[in-house]
Design an enzyme around this catalytic site. Structure first.
Site, PDB file in Angstrom:
ATOM      1  N   ASP A  39       0.820  -1.221   0.000  1.00  0.00           N
ATOM      2  CA  ASP A  39       0.000   0.000   0.000  1.00  0.00           C
ATOM      3  C   ASP A  39       0.853   1.270   0.000  1.00  0.00           C
ATOM      4  OD1 ASP A  39      -2.350   1.402  -0.018  1.00  0.00           O
ATOM      5  OD2 ASP A  39      -2.702   1.242   2.137  1.00  0.00           O
ATOM      6  N   ASN A  87     -10.935  -2.686  -5.245  1.00  0.00           N
ATOM      7  CA  ASN A  87     -10.140  -1.734  -6.030  1.00  0.00           C
ATOM      8  C   ASN A  87     -10.735  -1.418  -7.413  1.00  0.00           C
ATOM      9  OD1 ASN A  87      -6.953  -2.901  -4.665  1.00  0.00           O
ATOM     10  ND2 ASN A  87      -8.151  -1.108  -4.093  1.00  0.00           N
TER      11      ASN A  87
END
Ligand code: IPE
Ligand code: IPE
Ligand code: MG
Length: 262
Positions: A39, A87
């Site tokens: 991330d 996502n």
């Protein structure tokens, strides 16, 4: 290297980035399974006035570097979170860019197949492949098939992965067996459910690493992380180094894991 040779080294030699050498003897215990939530690519790009896609390009480079380092260190099971079921909510351009990078990685995995086989790397892709471009899925299946006999390093990449969906799917498969009569509800055990997860046959996660300052699990390996040790860092994924990985391992070896005992 002697003091003399360090002093006499040219400036170029002194500043050339040397590839960190993996040294498992530095750790008294190594996790069997390390999972990484990659991330911070977007924030890394923003800080530099770049597009989010450029952040993902750098993140993909970090993935190659850390994946190789961890495998060379002797971590047997590695799972990297590359793209979640959530996502897809991102702008189309960004999703397209990520999928393109994924395709490039798969091409490279096939080009470097001999190297992967020599290192004993088995590649697997966790996630629902039905929503992924069929051309990519064909490459994923090919890579999985060509490396299926390797046993040294299990490199799992989670793409269109969601842990809740994974558990739900396992429950549906077991329920179908109950309907058809080959299984009774009371015969459903944790082992039987685990056998229907993407991680079937692999140990639970020992160490979960999340860079970028976030301290949440974001629908990643919920079942497999039941007793995982969490390690967080503020470093954004494109900046994540082998040293950061070593730091996570050093912390891990100091943890007292009790699994509910004393
Ligand atoms: C991780 O980086 C990559 C994916 C989720 C695909 P992000 O893109 O989430 O980066 P931040 O969190 O916005 O910085
Ligand atoms: C988790 O990161 C998914 C991946 C790294 C692939 P996100 O950036 O999607 O997670 P949230 O939205 O911050 O929880
Ligand atoms: Mg993020």
């Amino acid at each position: 290297m002697t003091v003399e040779s360090i002093l006499s080294a040219s400036d170029a030699e002194k500043t050339a980035p040397s590839k960190p050498v993996p040294d498992p003897s530095r750790f008294s215990v190594l996790p069997r399974h390390v999972a990484v939530i990659m991330d911070g690519n977007g924030r890394w790009a923003k800080q530099r006035g770049l597009s989010r896609s450029e952040g993902h390009i750098e993140g993909a480079k970090t993935f190659r570097r850390i994946g190789e380092y961890a495998g060379d260190l002797g971590i047997r099971h590695l799972t990297f979170y590359a793209f979640s079921t959530e996502n897809w909510a991102r702008p189309e351009q960004e999703v397209k860019g990520i999928m393109k990078l994924f395709g490039a990685y798969l091409d490279e995995a096939l080009e470097r197949l001999d190297e992967n086989l020599e290192k004993g790397i088995r590649l697997r892709f966790f996630g629902d492949k039905s929503r992924i471009d069929p051309e990519l899925v064909a490459l994923m299946n090919k890579v999985e098939d060509l490396t299926k006999d390797m046993t040294k390093v299990n490199l799992n990449i989670a793409v269109n992965y969601g842990a809740q969906q994974e558990i739900l799917h396992a429950a549906q498969l077991l329920a179908a067996q109950c309907t058809e009569g080959s299984l009774k509800p009371e015969e459903i055990t944790a082992e039987k459910l685990e056998a229907n997860l993407y991680t079937a046959g692999q140990p639970p996660v020992d160490l979960l690493i999340r860079p970028s300052g976030e301290q949440r699990i974001s629908n990643f390996l919920l079942w497999q992380c039941a007793y995982a040790e969490f390690w967080y860092s503020d470093v954004l994924w494109p900046d994540f180094t082998e040293r950061d990985f070593d730091m996570a391992l050093s912390d891990f070896e100091k943890r007292s894991r009790r699994f509910g005992g004393v």
